[in-house]
Design an enzyme around this catalytic site. Structure first.
Site, mmCIF file in Angstrom:
data_model
loop_
_atom_site.group_PDB
_atom_site.id
_atom_site.type_symbol
_atom_site.label_atom_id
_atom_site.label_comp_id
_atom_site.label_asym_id
_atom_site.label_seq_id
_atom_site.Cartn_x
_atom_site.Cartn_y
_atom_site.Cartn_z
ATOM 1 N N ASP A 17 0.851 -1.195 0.000
ATOM 2 C CA ASP A 17 0.000 0.000 0.000
ATOM 3 C C ASP A 17 0.890 1.249 0.000
ATOM 4 O OD1 ASP A 17 -2.543 -1.571 0.536
ATOM 5 O OD2 ASP A 17 -1.346 -2.078 2.299
ATOM 6 N N GLU A 247 1.733 -6.476 -5.335
ATOM 7 C CA GLU A 247 1.397 -5.682 -6.531
ATOM 8 C C GLU A 247 2.618 -4.957 -7.104
ATOM 9 O OE1 GLU A 247 -2.315 -3.538 -6.537
ATOM 10 O OE2 GLU A 247 -1.438 -1.855 -7.629
HETATM 11 O O1 TRH Z 1 4.671 -6.087 0.567
HETATM 12 P P1 TRH Z 1 3.614 -6.601 -0.329
HETATM 13 O O2 TRH Z 1 3.152 -7.954 -0.059
HETATM 14 O O3 TRH Z 1 2.435 -5.611 -0.271
HETATM 15 C C1 TRH Z 1 1.082 -5.721 -0.503
HETATM 16 C C2 TRH Z 1 0.305 -5.595 0.746
HETATM 17 O O4 TRH Z 1 0.253 -6.846 1.373
HETATM 18 C C3 TRH Z 1 -1.056 -5.062 0.452
HETATM 19 O O5 TRH Z 1 -1.911 -5.123 1.562
HETATM 20 C C4 TRH Z 1 -1.644 -5.745 -0.713
HETATM 21 O O6 TRH Z 1 -2.815 -5.103 -1.004
HETATM 22 C C5 TRH Z 1 -0.711 -5.639 -1.878
HETATM 23 O O7 TRH Z 1 0.538 -6.228 -1.571
HETATM 24 C C6 TRH Z 1 -1.249 -6.281 -3.122
HETATM 25 O O8 TRH Z 1 4.111 -6.587 -1.873
HETATM 26 P P2 TRH Z 1 4.394 -5.419 -2.932
HETATM 27 O O9 TRH Z 1 3.116 -4.852 -3.449
HETATM 28 O O10 TRH Z 1 5.295 -5.983 -3.931
HETATM 29 O O11 TRH Z 1 5.154 -4.295 -2.135
HETATM 30 C C7 TRH Z 1 6.492 -4.425 -1.749
HETATM 31 C C8 TRH Z 1 7.204 -3.091 -1.876
HETATM 32 O O12 TRH Z 1 8.454 -3.136 -1.219
HETATM 33 C C9 TRH Z 1 7.476 -2.698 -3.318
HETATM 34 O O13 TRH Z 1 7.275 -1.290 -3.483
HETATM 35 C C10 TRH Z 1 8.949 -3.014 -3.490
HETATM 36 C C11 TRH Z 1 9.462 -2.695 -2.121
HETATM 37 N N1 TRH Z 1 10.739 -3.287 -1.731
HETATM 38 C C12 TRH Z 1 11.833 -2.443 -1.552
HETATM 39 O O14 TRH Z 1 11.718 -1.235 -1.748
HETATM 40 N N2 TRH Z 1 13.023 -2.972 -1.151
HETATM 41 C C13 TRH Z 1 13.185 -4.312 -0.919
HETATM 42 O O15 TRH Z 1 14.294 -4.732 -0.561
HETATM 43 C C14 TRH Z 1 12.046 -5.152 -1.133
HETATM 44 C C15 TRH Z 1 12.192 -6.635 -0.930
HETATM 45 C C16 TRH Z 1 10.850 -4.622 -1.521
#
Ligand code: TRH
Length: 344
Positions: A17, A247
């Site tokens: 989010d 996402e």
């Molecule tokens: O963390 P996520 O699983 O997030 C979500 C939430 O669970 C939310 O409630 C749900 O609605 C949504 O998914 C679909 O996965 P996501 O979306 O990939 O987000 C992770 C973020 O973290 C993304 O912007 C990439 C970032 N990230 C970094 O910046 N550095 C890192 O080292 C890693 C591993 C990720």
């Protein structure tokens, strides 16, 4: 004059989010010159995603009670139907010029998305209209977020320097480098067992994990720090196969144009299975990916050997898919255009 913009973000869990809101806020501020205020009910994820956020230009505000008396912005974006505070909405209704109110929806590859993109919904009591913007995978949606400097950053990326910076040994001949970002219920132990007897040496990079460096058979696991969001792409570029989730990382893996595996965010009644299949139906290697992706999401047994044999084909398909996505609208630019037409 670029407009003022308030983005509202309610953190449900994890990083997605906040991650989507931060990425959008960054594009609006840096690429379009918008004055962005980000209201977030839990700033914790931002400390990891954007440790330098205090430098600006986005103004980050804690969305907390009691709500302060602030003038509404010209463009109001609520992420994922999170409902801005009632006092704020009342102030929007009193504004001399009605703000453009946008609800940014979750990403889905399902076909109904295109027909809902851009739809307007008048407020039941107040003289306000909310518009629904959907990211998506065809030209009739808002498309996907991607920074204008993405390709330039990628061209400047130096894999050897990246590995050295994080204490990773130089790439071995024929090494398969994997990044792992998945939910805790992923069948990672099954994958590790299968990989242990791989003919290729395997390195698994674990960003943000608490694990220590370890090895088993052909596999070496390396913990990496949780990188700031702007650097997460570098992990994807440095690997041959990326496991992603949710996402935002799912979208980044597609821009990286490398083979990838999606751990989709689980929903009740397996609703996420329909979403996952809708995506696979669009992807040029969808039928090749389907068995392993289904297994990774818990719907069948994992067959690493078959999946590994298809990696060369997946590499070609990943590039074709990136070209398809490059032809879609850029979500931030689409939002700027949509707002501009209504601010006139
Ligand atoms: O963390 P996520 O699983 O997030 C979500 C939430 O669970 C939310 O409630 C749900 O609605 C949504 O998914 C679909 O996965 P996501 O979306 O990939 O987000 C992770 C973020 O973290 C993304 O912007 C990439 C970032 N990230 C970094 O910046 N550095 C890192 O080292 C890693 C591993 C990720």
């Amino acid at each position: 004059m670029p407009p003022t913009c308030d983005i509202f973000c309610a953190v449900v869990d994890n990083y997605g989010d906040a991650g989507v809101c931060w990425r959008l806020a960054s594009q609006l501020a840096h690429e379009h010159g918008w004055q962005v205020r980000l209201w977030i009910d839990d700033p914790q994820p931002l400390y990891r995603l954007a440790p330098d956020m205090a430098k600006g230009p986005i103004e980050v505000r804690h969305w907390d009670a009691p709500w302060p008396a602030v003038d509404p912005a010209e463009v109001v974006i609520e992420a994922f139907a999170c409902d801005p505070p009632a006092e704020y909405v009342a102030a929007m209704a009193r504004a001399e010029h009605q703000p453009v109110w946008i609800n940014l929806e979750y990403l889905s590859a399902e076909s109904w998305v295109a027909s809902c993109h851009g739809q307007a919904s008048p407020h039941p009591r107040l003289p306000l209209v909310k518009h629904f913007l959907f990211p998506g995978f065809d030209a009739a949606t808002g498309g996907l977020l991607r920074e204008v400097d993405y390709e330039a950053r990628r061209a400047a990326f130096n894999e050897s320097a990246f590995r050295a910076e994080f204490g990773l040994p130089p790439r071995q001949v024929d090494e398969l480098t994997i990044s792992m970002f998945a939910y805790p219920h992923a069948p990672l132990p099954d994958l590790l067992t299968a990989l242990a007897t791989s003919e290729r040496p395997v390195s698994i990079l674990l960003p943000g994990g608490v694990q220590r460096t370890s090895s088993n058979g052909a596999v070496n696991q390396f913990p990496l720090p949780f990188l700031p969001q702007r650097r997460y792409d570098e992990i994807l570029w440095a690997c041959d196969l990326n496991f992603v989730r949710g996402e935002d990382s799912f979208v980044r893996a597609q821009w990286a144009a490398k083979p990838f595996v999606w751990h989709i965010y689980p929903q009740e009644d397996d609703a996420h299975r329909v979403k996952l299949d809708a995506f696979l139906d669009r992807h040029p290697a969808g039928n090749v990916l389907r068995p392993f992706w289904h297994a990774w999401n818990g719907w069948r047994r994992l067959d690493w050997q078959a999946f590994a044999a298809s990696l060369p084909d997946q590499e070609v398909a990943a590039k074709t898919w990136r070209e398809t996505l490059s032809g879609l609208p850029n979500l931030a630019a689409a939002l700027v255009q949509f707002s501009g037409e209504r601010l006139k």
